[in-house]
Every structure is written in C-alpha cells, then in structure tokens.
Design a protein around this motif. Structure first.
Motif, PDB file in Angstrom:
ATOM      1  N   GLU A  58       0.820  -1.203   0.000  1.00 16.41           N
ATOM      2  CA  GLU A  58       0.000   0.000   0.000  1.00 16.41           C
ATOM      3  C   GLU A  58       0.859   1.259   0.000  1.00 16.41           C
ATOM      4  OE1 GLU A  58      -2.786  -0.138   3.171  1.00 16.41           O
ATOM      5  OE2 GLU A  58      -3.702  -1.985   2.481  1.00 16.41           O
ATOM      6  N   GLY A  59       1.987   1.219   0.671  1.00 17.45           N
ATOM      7  CA  GLY A  59       2.880   2.369   0.685  1.00 17.45           C
ATOM      8  C   GLY A  59       3.422   2.669  -0.690  1.00 17.45           C
ATOM      9  N   GLU A  60       3.737   1.626  -1.427  1.00 15.73           N
ATOM     10  CA  GLU A  60       4.240   1.802  -2.792  1.00 15.73           C
ATOM     11  C   GLU A  60       3.164   2.393  -3.686  1.00 15.73           C
ATOM     12  OE1 GLU A  60       5.348  -1.266  -6.266  1.00 15.73           O
ATOM     13  OE2 GLU A  60       6.528  -1.508  -4.417  1.00 15.73           O
ATOM     14  N   MET A  61       1.933   1.951  -3.503  1.00 14.02           N
ATOM     15  CA  MET A  61       0.839   2.494  -4.293  1.00 14.02           C
ATOM     16  C   MET A  61       0.615   3.961  -3.946  1.00 14.02           C
ATOM     17  SD  MET A  61      -1.821  -0.746  -4.307  1.00 14.02           S
ATOM     18  CE  MET A  61      -3.178   0.325  -4.145  1.00 14.02           C
ATOM     19  N   ALA A  62       0.750   4.323  -2.673  1.00 14.93           N
ATOM     20  CA  ALA A  62       0.538   5.712  -2.249  1.00 14.93           C
ATOM     21  C   ALA A  62       1.631   6.624  -2.805  1.00 14.93           C
ATOM     22  CB  ALA A  62       0.494   5.794  -0.735  1.00 14.93           C
ATOM     23  N   ASP A  63       2.850   6.109  -2.947  1.00 10.40           N
ATOM     24  CA  ASP A  63       3.934   6.917  -3.497  1.00 10.40           C
ATOM     25  C   ASP A  63       3.666   7.284  -4.955  1.00 10.40           C
ATOM     26  OD1 ASP A  63       5.257   6.834  -1.120  1.00 10.40           O
ATOM     27  OD2 ASP A  63       6.574   5.170  -1.690  1.00 10.40           O
ATOM     28  N   ASN A  64       3.000   6.399  -5.678  1.00  8.26           N
ATOM     29  CA  ASN A  64       2.723   6.638  -7.090  1.00  8.26           C
ATOM     30  C   ASN A  64       1.494   7.503  -7.311  1.00  8.26           C
ATOM     31  OD1 ASN A  64       4.911   5.058  -7.743  1.00  8.26           O
ATOM     32  ND2 ASN A  64       3.689   3.197  -7.896  1.00  8.26           N
ATOM     33  N   PHE A  65       0.710   7.714  -6.286  1.00  8.57           N
ATOM     34  CA  PHE A  65      -0.530   8.476  -6.399  1.00  8.57           C
ATOM     35  C   PHE A  65      -0.270   9.932  -6.038  1.00  8.57           C
ATOM     36  CE2 PHE A  65      -4.576  10.055  -4.693  1.00  8.57           C
ATOM     37  CZ  PHE A  65      -5.378   9.817  -5.790  1.00  8.57           C
ATOM     38  N   GLU A  66      -0.585  10.824  -6.943  1.00 11.36           N
ATOM     39  CA  GLU A  66      -0.375  12.245  -6.695  1.00 11.36           C
ATOM     40  C   GLU A  66      -1.676  12.996  -6.917  1.00 11.36           C
ATOM     41  OE1 GLU A  66       2.823  13.951  -8.856  1.00 11.36           O
ATOM     42  OE2 GLU A  66       4.174  12.291  -8.453  1.00 11.36           O
ATOM     43  N   LEU A  67      -1.957  13.928  -6.032  1.00 14.62           N
ATOM     44  CA  LEU A  67      -3.128  14.769  -6.198  1.00 14.62           C
ATOM     45  C   LEU A  67      -2.819  15.861  -7.217  1.00 14.62           C
ATOM     46  CD1 LEU A  67      -4.152  15.183  -2.471  1.00 14.62           C
ATOM     47  CD2 LEU A  67      -5.223  13.729  -4.171  1.00 14.62           C
ATOM     48  N   PRO A  68      -3.753  16.152  -8.084  1.00 15.46           N
ATOM     49  CA  PRO A  68      -3.501  17.189  -9.080  1.00 15.46           C
ATOM     50  C   PRO A  68      -3.381  18.567  -8.430  1.00 15.46           C
ATOM     51  CG  PRO A  68      -5.764  16.436  -9.203  1.00 15.46           C
ATOM     52  CD  PRO A  68      -5.057  15.544  -8.234  1.00 15.46           C
ATOM     53  N   GLY A  69      -2.311  19.265  -8.754  1.00 13.30           N
ATOM     54  CA  GLY A  69      -2.113  20.622  -8.254  1.00 13.30           C
ATOM     55  C   GLY A  69      -1.665  20.708  -6.813  1.00 13.30           C
ATOM     56  N   ALA A  70      -1.298  19.596  -6.206  1.00 13.41           N
ATOM     57  CA  ALA A  70      -0.891  19.610  -4.805  1.00 13.41           C
ATOM     58  C   ALA A  70       0.567  19.195  -4.709  1.00 13.41           C
ATOM     59  CB  ALA A  70      -1.760  18.663  -3.985  1.00 13.41           C
ATOM     60  N   ASP A  71       1.467  20.154  -4.583  1.00 14.15           N
ATOM     61  CA  ASP A  71       2.880  19.873  -4.404  1.00 14.15           C
ATOM     62  C   ASP A  71       3.222  20.155  -2.945  1.00 14.15           C
ATOM     63  OD1 ASP A  71       5.540  19.335  -4.671  1.00 14.15           O
ATOM     64  OD2 ASP A  71       6.036  21.258  -5.602  1.00 14.15           O
TER      65      ASP A  71
END
Length: 100
Positions: A40-53
């Motif tokens: 799950e941690g690996e999946m979360a690393d690949n998931f990015e919110l649009p416009g949220a840096d």
C-alpha cells in the motif's frame, strides 16, 4: 421496445447455461490466481493529487494537554469531553460509544 404482458413468463434459470462443477472450479481458480499482493505504501507513493505539491511543506500541529473537563476512555483510549462519559468501572472511565 414493446413488451407483451400477456405472453407467458420464462424462468430466468432456463436462459442460463449449466456449467459443470469442474468448469466452475477452474474459473474460480483462474480468477484467484491473478491476484497479486501489492504494498500500500508503494501504491501511495505513485498516487499524486492534481495541483498539490506538498514536497517542501512542513505540517505543524498544536497538541494541547488533557483539559480538566476531559477524560480518557479506558476502552478506546480516546480523549472525550465529560459529557461523553457513560460510566466508571473500577475507577476507569468508559465513553458512551464503548459502553453501548
């Protein structure tokens, strides 16, 4: 599409093809063999919110000590306001959610 309501109704099971027990077991095994454990941690690393840096952001939270009108539930260990107190068991407080 027009429907003839006077026509005799068909049984739904008549329309379904009958599969043998071996075929059903094979289908089930094929469906289960494709399952892969993923981190799950690996999946979360690949998931990015649009416009949220948030890479350079530092989050700060102000933590307050337990107030005089609060208690810690001996079952769920959450801090509640005294109006959530349901009972006291052997000198330990229990909230309404845990007492129910």
């Amino acid at each position: 599409m027009a429907t003839d309501y006077d026509a005799p109704r068909r049984n739904e099971s008549e329309d379904l093809p009958e599969d043998s027990l071996e075929e059903l077991k094979a289908k089930r095994n094929d469906a289960q063999s494709g399952a892969v454990d993923t981190d799950e941690g690996e999946m979360a690393d690949n998931f990015e919110l649009p416009g949220a840096d948030l890479s350079g952001e530092e989050m700060t939270v102000k933590v307050l000590p337990k107030q005089a009108d609060e208690f810690t539930c001996s079952s769920c260990f959450l801090v509640h306001h005294r109006n959530r107190l349901a009972e006291e068991r052997n000198g330990k407080y229990v909230c309404r959610d845990c007492a129910a």
